[in-house]
Scaffold this motif. Sequence first.
Motif, mmCIF file in Angstrom:
data_model
loop_
_atom_site.group_PDB
_atom_site.id
_atom_site.type_symbol
_atom_site.label_atom_id
_atom_site.label_comp_id
_atom_site.label_asym_id
_atom_site.label_seq_id
_atom_site.Cartn_x
_atom_site.Cartn_y
_atom_site.Cartn_z
ATOM 1 N N ASP A 1 0.879 -1.182 0.000
ATOM 2 C CA ASP A 1 0.000 0.000 0.000
ATOM 3 C C ASP A 1 0.914 1.228 0.000
ATOM 4 O O ASP A 1 1.833 1.315 0.835
ATOM 5 C CB ASP A 1 -0.853 0.035 1.278
ATOM 6 C CG ASP A 1 -1.946 -1.032 1.280
ATOM 7 O OD1 ASP A 1 -2.162 -1.676 0.233
ATOM 8 O OD2 ASP A 1 -2.566 -1.221 2.345
ATOM 9 N N GLY A 2 0.692 2.165 -0.929
ATOM 10 C CA GLY A 2 1.569 3.345 -0.975
ATOM 11 C C GLY A 2 1.153 4.275 -2.091
ATOM 12 O O GLY A 2 -0.039 4.446 -2.361
ATOM 13 N N TYR A 3 2.160 4.841 -2.771
ATOM 14 C CA TYR A 3 1.911 5.828 -3.840
ATOM 15 C C TYR A 3 2.808 5.489 -5.020
ATOM 16 O O TYR A 3 3.990 5.169 -4.847
ATOM 17 C CB TYR A 3 2.196 7.240 -3.331
ATOM 18 C CG TYR A 3 1.259 7.600 -2.179
ATOM 19 C CD1 TYR A 3 0.027 8.199 -2.432
ATOM 20 C CD2 TYR A 3 1.588 7.278 -0.868
ATOM 21 C CE1 TYR A 3 -0.862 8.471 -1.390
ATOM 22 C CE2 TYR A 3 0.719 7.547 0.177
ATOM 23 C CZ TYR A 3 -0.507 8.143 -0.083
ATOM 24 O OH TYR A 3 -1.379 8.400 0.934
ATOM 25 N N GLY A 4 2.214 5.561 -6.222
ATOM 26 C CA GLY A 4 2.950 5.197 -7.425
ATOM 27 C C GLY A 4 3.227 6.401 -8.302
ATOM 28 O O GLY A 4 2.466 7.386 -8.290
ATOM 29 N N PHE A 5 4.323 6.325 -9.071
ATOM 30 C CA PHE A 5 4.731 7.437 -9.942
ATOM 31 C C PHE A 5 5.767 6.911 -10.927
ATOM 32 O O PHE A 5 6.198 5.746 -10.826
ATOM 33 C CB PHE A 5 5.334 8.578 -9.109
ATOM 34 C CG PHE A 5 6.287 8.085 -8.059
ATOM 35 C CD1 PHE A 5 7.605 7.764 -8.375
ATOM 36 C CD2 PHE A 5 5.853 7.877 -6.745
ATOM 37 C CE1 PHE A 5 8.465 7.272 -7.416
ATOM 38 C CE2 PHE A 5 6.727 7.381 -5.789
ATOM 39 C CZ PHE A 5 8.028 7.078 -6.114
ATOM 40 N N ALA A 6 6.170 7.784 -11.862
ATOM 41 C CA ALA A 6 7.238 7.427 -12.789
ATOM 42 C C ALA A 6 8.578 7.739 -12.131
ATOM 43 O O ALA A 6 8.792 8.867 -11.648
ATOM 44 C CB ALA A 6 7.095 8.204 -14.088
ATOM 45 N N HIS A 7 9.488 6.773 -12.135
ATOM 46 C CA HIS A 7 10.761 6.943 -11.456
ATOM 47 C C HIS A 7 11.562 8.113 -12.029
ATOM 48 O O HIS A 7 12.242 8.828 -11.290
ATOM 49 C CB HIS A 7 11.570 5.649 -11.554
ATOM 50 C CG HIS A 7 12.871 5.723 -10.813
ATOM 51 N ND1 HIS A 7 14.071 5.952 -11.454
ATOM 52 C CD2 HIS A 7 13.141 5.627 -9.500
ATOM 53 C CE1 HIS A 7 15.029 5.981 -10.555
ATOM 54 N NE2 HIS A 7 14.501 5.780 -9.355
ATOM 55 N N THR A 8 11.475 8.328 -13.339
ATOM 56 C CA THR A 8 12.315 9.358 -13.979
ATOM 57 C C THR A 8 12.040 10.754 -13.426
ATOM 58 O O THR A 8 12.904 11.624 -13.486
ATOM 59 C CB THR A 8 12.083 9.417 -15.503
ATOM 60 O OG1 THR A 8 10.680 9.438 -15.729
ATOM 61 C CG2 THR A 8 12.731 8.264 -16.212
ATOM 62 N N ALA B 1 10.838 0.042 -7.321
ATOM 63 C CA ALA B 1 10.678 -0.356 -5.911
ATOM 64 C C ALA B 1 9.227 -0.750 -5.639
ATOM 65 O O ALA B 1 8.288 -0.128 -6.162
ATOM 66 C CB ALA B 1 11.083 0.796 -5.001
ATOM 67 N N ASN B 2 9.074 -1.781 -4.838
ATOM 68 C CA ASN B 2 7.753 -2.222 -4.342
ATOM 69 C C ASN B 2 6.761 -2.590 -5.446
ATOM 70 O O ASN B 2 5.544 -2.490 -5.247
ATOM 71 C CB ASN B 2 7.134 -1.169 -3.418
ATOM 72 C CG ASN B 2 8.016 -0.917 -2.205
ATOM 73 O OD1 ASN B 2 8.451 -1.857 -1.552
ATOM 74 N ND2 ASN B 2 8.315 0.349 -1.930
ATOM 75 N N THR B 3 7.307 -3.003 -6.587
ATOM 76 C CA THR B 3 6.408 -3.474 -7.652
ATOM 77 C C THR B 3 6.760 -4.913 -8.009
ATOM 78 O O THR B 3 7.847 -5.399 -7.698
ATOM 79 C CB THR B 3 6.535 -2.624 -8.932
ATOM 80 O OG1 THR B 3 7.854 -2.805 -9.465
ATOM 81 C CG2 THR B 3 6.292 -1.152 -8.649
ATOM 82 N N THR C 1 7.084 2.744 -10.254
ATOM 83 C CA THR C 1 7.737 2.687 -8.952
ATOM 84 C C THR C 1 6.701 3.052 -7.886
ATOM 85 O O THR C 1 5.831 3.893 -8.130
ATOM 86 C CB THR C 1 8.911 3.686 -8.917
ATOM 87 O OG1 THR C 1 9.837 3.317 -9.955
ATOM 88 C CG2 THR C 1 9.635 3.675 -7.581
ATOM 89 N N VAL C 2 6.836 2.389 -6.719
ATOM 90 C CA VAL C 2 5.882 2.654 -5.634
ATOM 91 C C VAL C 2 6.670 2.926 -4.367
ATOM 92 O O VAL C 2 7.667 2.259 -4.078
ATOM 93 C CB VAL C 2 4.924 1.457 -5.424
ATOM 94 C CG1 VAL C 2 4.022 1.670 -4.208
ATOM 95 C CG2 VAL C 2 4.069 1.231 -6.679
ATOM 96 N N VAL C 3 6.208 3.947 -3.608
ATOM 97 C CA VAL C 3 6.835 4.226 -2.314
ATOM 98 C C VAL C 3 5.833 3.820 -1.231
ATOM 99 O O VAL C 3 4.617 3.999 -1.376
ATOM 100 C CB VAL C 3 7.282 5.708 -2.220
ATOM 101 C CG1 VAL C 3 6.110 6.657 -2.272
ATOM 102 C CG2 VAL C 3 8.104 5.961 -0.958
ATOM 103 N N LEU C 4 6.388 3.207 -0.178
ATOM 104 C CA LEU C 4 5.577 2.671 0.916
ATOM 105 C C LEU C 4 4.836 3.812 1.634
ATOM 106 O O LEU C 4 5.430 4.850 1.900
ATOM 107 C CB LEU C 4 6.559 2.017 1.883
ATOM 108 C CG LEU C 4 6.144 0.881 2.794
ATOM 109 C CD1 LEU C 4 5.626 -0.300 1.993
ATOM 110 C CD2 LEU C 4 7.351 0.468 3.640
ATOM 111 N N GLU C 5 3.563 3.607 1.985
ATOM 112 C CA GLU C 5 2.808 4.707 2.602
ATOM 113 C C GLU C 5 3.433 5.153 3.918
ATOM 114 O O GLU C 5 3.383 6.328 4.267
ATOM 115 C CB GLU C 5 1.325 4.351 2.757
ATOM 116 C CG GLU C 5 1.015 3.325 3.816
ATOM 117 C CD GLU C 5 -0.488 3.014 3.885
ATOM 118 O OE1 GLU C 5 -1.239 3.401 2.970
ATOM 119 O OE2 GLU C 5 -0.880 2.377 4.873
ATOM 120 N N GLU C 6 4.069 4.207 4.651
ATOM 121 C CA GLU C 6 4.692 4.576 5.929
ATOM 122 C C GLU C 6 5.857 5.552 5.732
ATOM 123 O O GLU C 6 6.283 6.218 6.683
ATOM 124 C CB GLU C 6 5.228 3.331 6.656
ATOM 125 C CG GLU C 6 4.167 2.403 7.224
ATOM 126 C CD GLU C 6 3.648 1.387 6.219
ATOM 127 O OE1 GLU C 6 3.708 1.646 4.994
ATOM 128 O OE2 GLU C 6 3.167 0.334 6.659
#
Length: 423
Positions: A75-82, A152-154, A128-133
């Motif tokens: 569970d977190g937030y996703g975006f483009a790594h670049t 990360a996290n995918t 890429t996904v960053v952990l919500e914590e």
Amino acid sequence: MSDELTPPRLRNDCFAMPQGVSWVPVEEALERLRGVLNPVVATETVATAKAAGRVLATDAVARRANPPAPNSAVDGYGFAHTSTGEGVQRLPLVSGRAAAGQPFAGAVPPGHAVRILTGAILPDGVDTVVLEEDCATDGATLAFDGPVRHGANTRNAGEDVTAGARALPAGRRLTPADLALLSALGVATVEVYRPLRVAVLSTGDEIVGDPAQSAAPHQIFDANRPMLLALAAAWGCVPVDLGHANDSPDLIAARLDRGAAEADVILTSGGASAGDEDHVSALLGRHGQLSCWRIAMKPGRPLALALWKGVPVFGLPGNPVAAFVCALIFARPALDAMSGAGWSAPLAFTVPAAFSKRKKAGRREYLRARLNAEGRAEVFASEGSGRISGLSWATGLVELPDGAAEFAPGHAVRYLPFAGFGL
Ligand code: AMP
Ligand code: MG
């Protein structure tokens, strides 16, 4: 009318030993058995969910990949790594979210982030996904510390199994975990062998078949039949109870006839040696292409192998301890081979002995054993092969080599846990 499918049959002389062979080492006996036994059961298609314990007759091939699409592992937030880098990152959040079973509609623009939950497909524009914590958010903007590793996290599509890959090979006995794998891969049905039917017959004038009956002092209750039927069931076979027969050739022949009609293989116990009262081997010798294998092992006397009306018969010793050990060492791999699961070697590992023992050369010995709290193999106090309590006490066997050997506490010995025999 279509020809009925007939499984391969064994040759009449398949169990024959070359002339002049006296005592056969265990390994050689196993190799010989292995060489003559094939699957003898037909195949059928069953639902994967009902296939636990069944043996695959063909390779199971993945209908789709696992996972089928790239998705988030957290569970977190996703975006483009670049669009991210070192230091504190602040990205505007798009409205909406990606959840498992509820994909995000549309693409996430570069430099933006989207709320994403475990198992959700990565929306277009997200890698890429960053952990919500690890994040702070006010609902409009997302802040976290960079850098974040690309991807990360995918989970990648097919990172576990790709579509079209062989998921499990023919011969595999399906475990609960296998059912999870096949179901995930969209394999709804599997082609499996029909379970091997294993008939079990006890013989002996002294045997009382049912422990609920009364027994005179010269009689003993049948210990082998419930044991062998339960072993057959534990090995994924269908047990067929042929009951108990007195030491009469006619009675034994009638039971073997029933076994040949109703089962794919017959296990007998008792009467398998070459003495006056060894009616099973006498009968098999007269009518059933008997071959007595004098195997250099203890416990166990000759193993009588024969075909009765084309059905293989394993004549096990009457002694319950010997019957059990012979069933594990010889019948189990044989039944596996006939079941389509291929020849099976028992799991064995080397542990320190907790006992002393000296043995002569010329035969392999199997001792009833269990591992103590220190992981050392203890053996049952008495080697008397009538001591059934020792079988019950044991959690495995210690296998002593064919040659002469002397063991003291701490010496390395081979331990074969019953679990490795599928028990
Ligand atoms: P046999 O192989 O027939 O000479 O039997 C060897 C020993 O095993 C004898 O002491 C038999 O009484 C015993 N025995 C044979 N069959 C069974 C059985 N089904 N349950 C318990 N003991 C048995
Ligand atoms: Mg007997």
